[in-house]
Write an enzyme that holds these catalytic residues in place. Structure first.
Site, PDB file in Angstrom:
ATOM      1  N   TRP A   1       0.835  -1.206   0.000  1.00 28.33           N
ATOM      2  CA  TRP A   1       0.000   0.000   0.000  1.00 28.33           C
ATOM      3  C   TRP A   1       0.864   1.247   0.000  1.00 28.33           C
ATOM      4  O   TRP A   1       0.538   2.258  -0.615  1.00 28.33           O
ATOM      5  CB  TRP A   1      -0.909  -0.007   1.235  1.00 28.33           C
ATOM      6  CG  TRP A   1      -1.735   1.242   1.398  1.00 28.33           C
ATOM      7  CD1 TRP A   1      -2.958   1.497   0.850  1.00 28.33           C
ATOM      8  CD2 TRP A   1      -1.402   2.410   2.165  1.00 28.33           C
ATOM      9  NE1 TRP A   1      -3.408   2.746   1.216  1.00 28.33           N
ATOM     10  CE2 TRP A   1      -2.472   3.323   2.026  1.00 28.33           C
ATOM     11  CE3 TRP A   1      -0.309   2.771   2.946  1.00 28.33           C
ATOM     12  CZ2 TRP A   1      -2.494   4.573   2.651  1.00 28.33           C
ATOM     13  CZ3 TRP A   1      -0.316   4.016   3.567  1.00 28.33           C
ATOM     14  CH2 TRP A   1      -1.392   4.904   3.410  1.00 28.33           C
ATOM     15  N   HIS A   2       2.002   1.150   0.708  1.00 29.22           N
ATOM     16  CA  HIS A   2       2.882   2.316   0.804  1.00 29.22           C
ATOM     17  C   HIS A   2       3.561   2.625  -0.510  1.00 29.22           C
ATOM     18  O   HIS A   2       3.916   3.771  -0.769  1.00 29.22           O
ATOM     19  CB  HIS A   2       3.936   2.101   1.889  1.00 29.22           C
ATOM     20  CG  HIS A   2       3.425   2.349   3.261  1.00 29.22           C
ATOM     21  ND1 HIS A   2       2.775   1.390   3.992  1.00 29.22           N
ATOM     22  CD2 HIS A   2       3.444   3.461   4.033  1.00 29.22           C
ATOM     23  CE1 HIS A   2       2.426   1.900   5.164  1.00 29.22           C
ATOM     24  NE2 HIS A   2       2.811   3.153   5.225  1.00 29.22           N
ATOM     25  N   GLY A   3       3.769   1.610  -1.320  1.00 24.42           N
ATOM     26  CA  GLY A   3       4.439   1.893  -2.582  1.00 24.42           C
ATOM     27  C   GLY A   3       4.510   0.665  -3.453  1.00 24.42           C
ATOM     28  O   GLY A   3       4.622  -0.450  -2.944  1.00 24.42           O
TER      29      GLY A   3
END
Lengths: 355, 435
Positions: B288-290
């Protein structure tokens, strides 16, 4: 309000030359109204335009350096530093000397400047001081980074690995940050510029914020030096990554010059030796060994000027700590020292170029 | 965002118009497909395309990623508002809230500007009632909001943005030029940078909302003073960790969510599939962060840390609370800081190279960065701990004395305003904007 008074009161600090101290002065000489010694890309045109106009028949020598080239310790009115002295000596031999120097200049900046100047005028020889201290430096200051706007210069740099790293590290010069480039023509960008412009008019301190910021950081720097007893005599280590990058830049300059038939004379800079030098001796010796070995493998003259300037011609400078006073200056010597340097360089350069 | 807002608004209302559980489920799945589909398209399509090309390359195929994928522009805040809208439809499905029939009110909840770009991730039950209430202006709320904004600006422009060049210079070094102490230093330094940067945004978001009388939940609570990984995730990006717990981890673990949970991933799940659900949850949280494998590694790192913690947690019974807290902090802080390495490193190779340095004794005998970097890291560590102690033990005493509070507030905010004024300049974007 007290906070701002504290921050803005007191002596003005020349942030670029803070480390020189009050008793050391920078001199960027002109001869017969023409500049022979410039700083960087903010004024380089003044130095190179005479080459195009009147000095076409002369061989051009480019001297790139750090503050040791422009700063005179314990300067008195009428003192001259090495560049104008060397300029006059070399002119009589048919050479035209252009000098560019910046405080704490590193070899990466020299590489960029060298490629840029070379793209503007024909350079026949380069004088390159090798400063062990400045192998700890990295980064390209804005006043030199603008050279990357020149397509030819950027292209030359991208031909080498270290040049590619330099180009990448600078990023977008105009925006200062790639994140902000896209904002330029947007509503946000336009509004921010308008607000900044209005604030400049309404609030006197708004324009001075960079200077105030500099003063805050200088104060922190002085406090750090005081708390941790950091002095000019404190030992400075190699920073491996920066050292490698700077040495790679030196090699890139030499190889680029070699390809174009440009002569390179490099010298290990003078340092005072009446007190223990502020380096790890093993690392300092390794540095000298690295550059000498490399230079000897190429058609590059390398001279050792470490003990060229006698101890009595070095001096002191204002302390960079909060407690004031004076401290030893390891990098900058007095006007007679500049005369010695100029004379030695004259001898070595003319001998090298005549061979 | 418009598609998400309209689709979930209609789906939520449709859910309450039917008693058929299967139909409700289909509607929920539809909502998830739309939201996650959009997220997948904008954020992960290039990542999958690059990996597919890489995989095909291993078999000798000479293919390139189509420029179409490279030209997909990531909408600002998509990761945040997608989770927000998902939480809304899931909560309606679970019967925890009733759907909002006023479209303007619902749309305002999703698109509310203070938190749109980088959170906190808000639950509908936290915000919609406040938006519909239309609270009267209160000077106290307004000034409280201004303070939070100033504090956030201080963290961002004075601290985070001045730490950034040191972090960037450090991580730009080839790993072979880093010593083990450099790795530790960079782990801590980036840990501070991302904390100041991200919490700054949260403070500004919370403060901005408070100007309008809207109260957001807190998103950070001195995470680096946590005494265990469980404690850390109750203090760091609280809105995300509680979202992950309620909408991913607990369902994967087969636990029925009875009520809105707070505090993030705190509880131990007594189910056999807890390890599997933990690993999946954290891998997805990383992703989700990257869209990069380094973020997946980051997630799995924390999953492993939590698993190890669960194994040793029971061994602490009988130990005095103070000793447990101090000992826990001394272990948790460095472990959590080391977790930031894959988050910031340029590649998996660099990540593994940096971790590898930590296990080589000879790499502890030299330093590869400028002395200031270590000094700044040390000062920041001491400052963060000191600030926590001051907030915990001294500030309550000051608050009891009105005059002392006024004087200290005036002094502190004068310095904060002054420093923000001086350091405000074209800045790096907030780190979490890229998510």
């Amino acid at each position: 309000m007290l906070f701002f008074f504290v921050i803005t009161a007191g002596q003005d600090i020349d942030l670029d030359n803070f480390a020189l101290g009050n008793s050391t002065h920078s001199i960027f000489a002109s001869i017969k109204g023409r500049k022979v010694h410039c700083r960087d890309l903010t004024d380089y045109e003044e130095c190179i335009s005479p080459v195009r106009d009147i000095a076409r028949s002369k061989k051009v020598i480019l001297w790139l350096g750090n503050s040791q080239v422009h700063a005179v310790n314990q300067a008195k009115p009428g003192d001259q530093n090495a560049p104008p002295l060397l300029f006059n000596m070399l002119r009589e031999q048919g050479y035209y000397l252009i000098t560019l120097s910046q405080p704490n200049a590193n070899l990466q900046e020299h590489y960029l400047l060298y490629e840029f100047i070379k793209s503007k005028i024909d350079v026949d020889a380069v004088i390159l001081p090798l400063v062990f201290d400045d192998t700890r430096e990295t980064g390209i200051r804005e006043s030199i980074a603008v050279a990357l706007e020149d397509v030819e210069t950027k292209g030359q740099l991208k031909n080498t690995q270290v040049g590619g790293l330099i180009v990448d590290s600078v990023g977008n010069i105009k925006g200062g940050d790639s994140d902000l480039v896209g904002l330029d023509q947007t509503v946000q960008g336009v509004v921010e510029r308008k607000i900044n412009s209005k604030m400049d008019q309404l609030v006197p301190l708004w324009e001075d914020r960079p200077t105030i910021r500099g003063r805050v950081l200088v104060s922190l720097y002085q406090l750090r030096n005081y708390l941790f007893n950091i002095q000019p005599t404190s030992t400075r280590r190699i920073i491996p990554d920066r050292y490698e990058r700077n040495l790679d830049s030196y090699r890139a300059i030499v190889e680029s010059a070699e390809r174009e038939g440009i002569k390179v004379l490099s010298y290990i800079v003078p340092i005072r030796d009446d007190v223990p030098i502020p380096y790890v001796l093993k690392e300092y010796e390794r540095f000298k060994d690295d550059v000498i070995t490399y230079a000897n493998s190429k058609d590059v003259a390398i001279k050792r000027y470490e003990t060229l300037i006698p101890p009595e011609l070095w001096g002191t400078k204002a302390s960079t700590s909060v407690d004031g006073g004076q401290e030893l200056d390891f990098m900058h010597f007095q006007a007679p020292g500049h005369a010695i340097l100029a004379k030695q360089l004259f001898t070595d350069v003319t001998e090298y170029l005549s061979n | 965002m418009l598609i998400s807002v309209v689709a979930d608004y209609l789906i939520a209302i449709s859910m309450t118009k039917t008693e058929d559980a299967a139909r409700k489920k289909i509607l929920l799945v539809g909502s998830l497909l739309i939201n996650l589909g959009l997220l997948l398209f904008f954020k992960y399509l290039l990542f999958f395309a690059e990996n597919a090309v890489g995989l095909m390359g291993l078999f000798g195929a000479e293919v390139k990623v189509d420029p179409f994928f490279e030209n997909i522009i990531l909408p600002l805040g998509i990761s945040f508002y997608t989770f927000q809208t998902i939480s809304y439809t899931v909560d309606v499905y679970r019967g925890l809230i009733r759907p909002e029939r006023n479209f303007i009110l619902y749309a305002s909840y999703v698109t509310f500007f203070p938190q749109l770009v980088a959170g906190p991730i808000l639950r509908a039950v936290e915000v919609i009632p406040q938006l519909s209430e239309r609270v009267a202006f209160k000077l106290e709320e307004f000034t409280s909001g201004i303070r939070r904004i100033l504090y956030g600006l201080f963290l961002k422009v004075v601290l985070a943005d001045n730490i950034a060049p040191l972090v960037d210079a450090g991580y730009a070094m080839p790993v072979e030029n880093m010593s083990a102490l450099d790795v530790w230093t960079l782990a801590f330094l980036f840990g501070f940078q991302i904390y100041f940067d991200f919490s700054a945004y949260s403070h500004i978001a919370i403060g901005s909302a408070r100007l309008m009388g809207i109260k957001f939940p807190e998103n950070f609570n001195f995470p680096y003073l946590a005494t265990s990984p469980k404690d850390f995730w109750r203090r760091w990006h609280i809105s995300l960790s509680s979202w992950i717990r309620d909408y991913l981890y607990l369902p994967l673990s087969g636990v029925k969510v009875q009520d809105r949970s707070i505090g993030g991933l705190g509880g131990v799940v007594e189910k056999d599939n807890k390890t599997k659900s933990l690993l999946i949850t954290w891998a997805l949280m990383g992703l989700w962060h990257g869209a990069s494998w380094t973020f997946v590694v980051w997630g799995l790192y924390h999953a492993i840390v939590i698993m190890l913690y669960r194994m040793v947690a029971r061994a602490g019974h009988g130990v005095a609370q103070n000793i447990k807290a101090i000992g826990g902090w001394m272990v948790t802080a460095p472990v959590m800081m080391l977790g930031w390495i894959p988050f910031r490193a340029e590649s998996l190779e660099d990540t593994l190279g940096m971790y590898g340095k930590l296990f080589q004794p000879s790499e502890y005998l030299w330093l590869g960065m400028r002395e200031n970097t270590y000094l700044v890291t040390f000062v920041l560590t001491v400052s963060v701990v000191s600030t926590y102690l001051v907030m915990k033990y001294i500030v309550p005493g000051i608050k009891e004395r009105g005059y002392a509070l006024m004087v200290s507030d005036t002094a502190i905010y004068s310095v904060v305003i002054g420093l923000v004024f001086v350091f405000l300049r074209p800045i790096n974007q907030f780190i979490y904007f890229q998510f």
